[in-house]
Structures are given as C-alpha cells and as structure tokens.
Design an enzyme around this catalytic site. Structure first.
Site, PDB file in Angstrom:
ATOM      1  N   ARG A 261       0.846  -1.197   0.000  1.00  0.00           N
ATOM      2  CA  ARG A 261       0.000   0.000   0.000  1.00  0.00           C
ATOM      3  C   ARG A 261       0.879   1.242   0.000  1.00  0.00           C
ATOM      4  O   ARG A 261       1.866   1.324   0.728  1.00  0.00           O
ATOM      5  CB  ARG A 261      -0.929   0.016   1.216  1.00  0.00           C
ATOM      6  CG  ARG A 261      -1.943  -1.124   1.199  1.00  0.00           C
ATOM      7  CD  ARG A 261      -2.925  -1.065   2.333  1.00  0.00           C
ATOM      8  NE  ARG A 261      -3.766  -2.264   2.344  1.00  0.00           N
ATOM      9  CZ  ARG A 261      -4.661  -2.555   3.269  1.00  0.00           C
ATOM     10  NH1 ARG A 261      -4.846  -1.717   4.275  1.00  0.00           N
ATOM     11  NH2 ARG A 261      -5.373  -3.663   3.207  1.00  0.00           N
ATOM     12  N   ARG A 276       2.488   0.775  10.208  1.00  0.00           N
ATOM     13  CA  ARG A 276       1.955   1.180   8.904  1.00  0.00           C
ATOM     14  C   ARG A 276       3.091   1.146   7.882  1.00  0.00           C
ATOM     15  O   ARG A 276       3.853   2.090   7.743  1.00  0.00           O
ATOM     16  CB  ARG A 276       1.343   2.575   8.994  1.00  0.00           C
ATOM     17  CG  ARG A 276       0.420   2.932   7.837  1.00  0.00           C
ATOM     18  CD  ARG A 276      -0.206   4.304   8.042  1.00  0.00           C
ATOM     19  NE  ARG A 276      -1.094   4.333   9.192  1.00  0.00           N
ATOM     20  CZ  ARG A 276      -2.366   3.962   9.179  1.00  0.00           C
ATOM     21  NH1 ARG A 276      -2.909   3.528   8.064  1.00  0.00           N
ATOM     22  NH2 ARG A 276      -3.112   4.032  10.269  1.00  0.00           N
ATOM     23  N   GLU A 348      -6.011  -0.980  15.698  1.00  0.00           N
ATOM     24  CA  GLU A 348      -6.648  -1.908  14.754  1.00  0.00           C
ATOM     25  C   GLU A 348      -5.701  -3.029  14.334  1.00  0.00           C
ATOM     26  O   GLU A 348      -4.536  -2.788  13.997  1.00  0.00           O
ATOM     27  CB  GLU A 348      -7.119  -1.152  13.507  1.00  0.00           C
ATOM     28  CG  GLU A 348      -7.799  -2.056  12.477  1.00  0.00           C
ATOM     29  CD  GLU A 348      -7.987  -1.383  11.133  1.00  0.00           C
ATOM     30  OE1 GLU A 348      -8.104  -2.116  10.128  1.00  0.00           O
ATOM     31  OE2 GLU A 348      -7.999  -0.139  11.083  1.00  0.00           O
ATOM     32  N   SER A 351     -10.022  -6.014  10.286  1.00  0.00           N
ATOM     33  CA  SER A 351     -11.254  -5.378   9.837  1.00  0.00           C
ATOM     34  C   SER A 351     -12.005  -6.408   9.012  1.00  0.00           C
ATOM     35  O   SER A 351     -11.464  -6.947   8.042  1.00  0.00           O
ATOM     36  CB  SER A 351     -10.931  -4.140   8.992  1.00  0.00           C
ATOM     37  OG  SER A 351     -12.091  -3.415   8.698  1.00  0.00           O
ATOM     38  N   ARG A 390       1.202  -6.486  12.547  1.00  0.00           N
ATOM     39  CA  ARG A 390       0.596  -5.855  13.720  1.00  0.00           C
ATOM     40  C   ARG A 390       0.444  -6.857  14.862  1.00  0.00           C
ATOM     41  O   ARG A 390       0.497  -6.477  16.032  1.00  0.00           O
ATOM     42  CB  ARG A 390      -0.749  -5.231  13.342  1.00  0.00           C
ATOM     43  CG  ARG A 390      -0.593  -4.056  12.380  1.00  0.00           C
ATOM     44  CD  ARG A 390      -1.860  -3.263  12.198  1.00  0.00           C
ATOM     45  NE  ARG A 390      -1.634  -2.131  11.297  1.00  0.00           N
ATOM     46  CZ  ARG A 390      -2.440  -1.087  11.170  1.00  0.00           C
ATOM     47  NH1 ARG A 390      -3.546  -1.033  11.897  1.00  0.00           N
ATOM     48  NH2 ARG A 390      -2.158  -0.111  10.339  1.00  0.00           N
TER      49      ARG A 390
END
Length: 425
Positions: A261, A276, A348, A351, A390
C-alpha cells in the site's frame, strides 16, 4: 456496483443511504442517464425490427414485380441505417457515464450500522482479556524491537521510509505467527488455503472496488499490473464472471501473502515502527455465499479472527464501525483493536466486512439457487485473520520483559524450534 433496478424503484431510499455516508443525492442524475440510455436502446430495438421487416418486404415486392414499393423500402432501410449510429453512440456514451457514476459511489450501509462522522463515532461492542499490569514501564515496539532483530535502518536504506528488515528470531516469530494463523483457519475454521498472485490486472482491482477511486493508494507496475493491497483482491476475484452452483455452504478461502500500500492518505501517521508499512503480510479471510447467509457468515468470520487473538492471549476490543468510518465497498464492518501497552491504547489489527452484492455486481459473480432457472448475485465478505506485522507488534509489547527480552507465546512453540524467548543482542 449498485443495482439500477433498485434505484429506479427506490430513489428516495438510495439517496437516504448516500446521505448516511455524508454524500449528496444522486438518484435524479443517475435516473436521467438511465432514461437516456433506455431511450436509445428502445429506439435501436425498434429501428432494428423495422429494418429487418423492411428488408424482408423488399424481396417480396421484387418478387411481385412492384419496383416502386421495393425502391421505397430500400430508401427506408437506408434512412434507418443512417440514423442508427447516433442512437448507438447515445447508448454507448450514456452507458459509460452511468457506469462511471455508479462506480464512484460507495456501498449503502446496512440498517444496523450506526450513523457517525468518523472513528470517534464507532460503537464498542465488547472487550476480551485484561491488559497486563507491568512492574516496569513498558516500551513501544519501535524502541524494544531493534535490539531483537527489527531493523528499521536497513529497511530504510534499502527501500526508504515505511520498510523494515527483520532478522534472526524476530523474522522467525513473524513467520510463526503467519503459520499459526493459517493452520488455525484451515484446520479449525474450515477455510481452504490458497496461494494467489500478488500481481493482478485492472479487472481484479475494479471488481473488488479498489479502482477507480483508490488507485493512488496502490502500487502499479510498468506493465500495468497492480501489487495487491490485500489478498482479498485475488481471492474474491477468483470467482469473477462465474455462475456458481447452488451455494448450500459458503466458499471460504484464506491466504498468507505480501501486501502493498502506498499509504497515500496516511502521511504523518505511524511513521515510527512497524504499524503502517508499504510492504506487509496478512492472513486474509474471504467468503463467497448466498445472500441469506451473509449476515451469519459475517459474524462467523469475526469470531475466527477473534479466536486468533484469544489463543495468543492478546486483549482486544470489538467495534462496529459507523457510516463515516466504514470502507467504500462495505455495507457493515467490525474492527478488532488489540491492546498495545507501549502505546497505552487499542490499535486496529483486523477489519471484517460484509460487502453484500456490491463487489459481485462489479465482477459479475453469480450463483444459481437449487431448483431455480434464474441466477442471483453472490455476497462477498472479507477480513483480516490477522495482519501479521501488527500481531507481531502486539506480541512484542504484551510479552516484553524488564530486561528487554520477549517471551514467545506457548502456542507458537511448534513453529519456533525450541526458541522460548527473543533475547536482546
């Protein structure tokens, strides 16, 4: 993609759904385009029918020796042929405009999704686990990790910001977490393991609602392929264009892949550490099911992701996202946030979204219910089960010791070759 028939029959409900997303009404503009396209299609069909009738009548007139009638019919056919291109162009143009308009509008939220502007309006559903009490001040993983093999400097030297080079036992722990997740989802949760491509074409990205709106968030190669932002793209697009047999049971797929990403919309966020990254790994869960099963399948998928956190004894909370924080293609989303003691916050880690038939319409994925001649669009769901990096961060922060070492969770022992803790070097 939205169902144009639904918009025709329920323009008010459609605009109300967009309003819950914070968007202006769009039904009138969509229906105006739709009316122009249908006018062109109806006119073309009428002209084609008359052209065929007149062409047939020419032969009959010639056979009867009626040359004047035959010439008149020929002139009529010629006139029809001359007019058809403008109607074909209107059909093509309005069809493209209609599809482009619909492609930029997000999915409508389910009725039980809470209204809200952003993440502050998400609703906490539940919590699991009790955060550990430390007899020392716990460190963030970005401070704890370098001595254990989380090499940020080399990653930055090789590739720039938001890249990390894992070494030694740190790399092995990262791999162990992914293997543990895959084994759990395949052996206990009924998912089929897949190893899909991480380079995909435009159709795969468009079908899973990543194009055209989010092109800047992904990396594109010089030969016009895309590096996947998640294996949701590859797994879900594997049924594109298909008519599946009766979905008595959902199709459940899982994959552990690299993900990429650009983080175009995350400038300045989580610049330290491993939270991230431009390149990361994720174990993805994807389900393809009949419409009547998607709500139950959504709850089941979330439980599968929760089970990984519970097995690792990582405290977490479950959130129901509000309309303002929900992803573009989702009609309903749950987030799982894991406790990070170094940050003294929940972050987070998963999801899980139900997209309904939104993606299926874009990729034309259907199924034929048992005993029915008609096909219906499938429902698609996707979720993280979990984000591997994560999860590594969560293990480091929750299992850290005062001397800077990190205890390896006992359930990962089969994957660690006897390594019970990561020691500072």
């Amino acid at each position: 993609m939205h169902d144009i028939v639904f918009i025709r029959q329920n323009p008010g409900a459609f605009d109300a759904g967009l309003a819950r997303r914070g968007l202006e009404p769009a039904a009138d503009a969509i229906l105006a385009l739709d009316a122009r396209r249908r006018e062109a299609q109806t006119t073309l069909q009428t002209m084609q029918n008359r052209r065929n009738e007149a062409s047939k009548a020419i032969g009959q007139a010639m056979g009867q020796g009626d040359k004047d009638k035959a010439e008149a019919l020929k002139a009529e056919v010629a006139d029809i042929k001359a007019q058809m291109p403008q109607w074909e162009e209107q059909d093509r143009q309005t069809g493209e405009e209609l599809e482009a308009t619909l492609a930029t509008l997000p999915n409508l939220p389910a009725s039980d999704v809470p209204d809200g502007a952003d993440e502050d309006d998400n609703v906490e559903v539940s919590r699991w686990g009790t955060p550990r009490k430390f007899d020392f001040t716990p460190k963030e993983h970005a401070d704890l990790g370098p001595a254990l093999g989380m090499d940020f400097e080399t990653g930055a030297k090789l590739s720039g910001a938001r890249f990390t080079f894992l070494r030694g036992d740190m790399a092995r722990l990262h791999r162990a977490l992914a293997q543990f997740m895959l084994d759990t989802h395949t052996r206990a949760n009924g998912y089929t393991e897949c190893n899909p491509p991480v380079l995909v074409n435009d159709d795969a990205m468009y079908g899973t609602d990543k194009l055209p709106k989010f092109s800047e968030d992904s990396f594109r190669t010089t030969d016009d392929r895309w590096l996947i932002p998640t294996s949701e793209v590859s797994l879900t697009a594997s049924v594109a264009g298909q008519i599946l047999p009766d979905l008595a049971q959902p199709i459940r797929m899982t994959a552990h892949t690299l993900c990429f990403r650009s983080e175009a919309g995350a400038a300045g966020r989580d610049t330290r550490g491993f939270i991230r990254q431009h390149q990361f790994e994720k174990v993805e869960l994807v389900s393809i099911c009949a419409p009547q099963d998607s709500e139950a399948e959504h709850e089941r998928m979330v439980r599968c992701a929760e089970g990984i956190l519970e097995a690792l004894d990582l405290p977490y909370r479950k959130l129901l996202l509000c309309t303002g924080d929900m992803g573009f293609g989702a009609r309903k989303t749950y987030d799982l946030e894991v406790w990070l003691p170094g940050q003294d916050a929940y972050r987070e880690i998963s999801s899980c979204s139900n997209t309904g038939d939104f993606q299926a319409r874009r990729m034309n994925a259907r199924y034929r219910p048992e005993g029915s001649k008609k096909t219906e669009f499938v429902h698609t769901l996707n979720g993280s089960g979990l984000a591997v990096g994560r999860t590594l961060v969560a293990v480091l922060e929750n299992y850290q010791q005062a001397d800077g070492s990190v205890i390896v969770p006992s359930m990962l022992a089969p994957y660690m070759g006897g390594i019970e803790r990561l020691e500072p070097q």
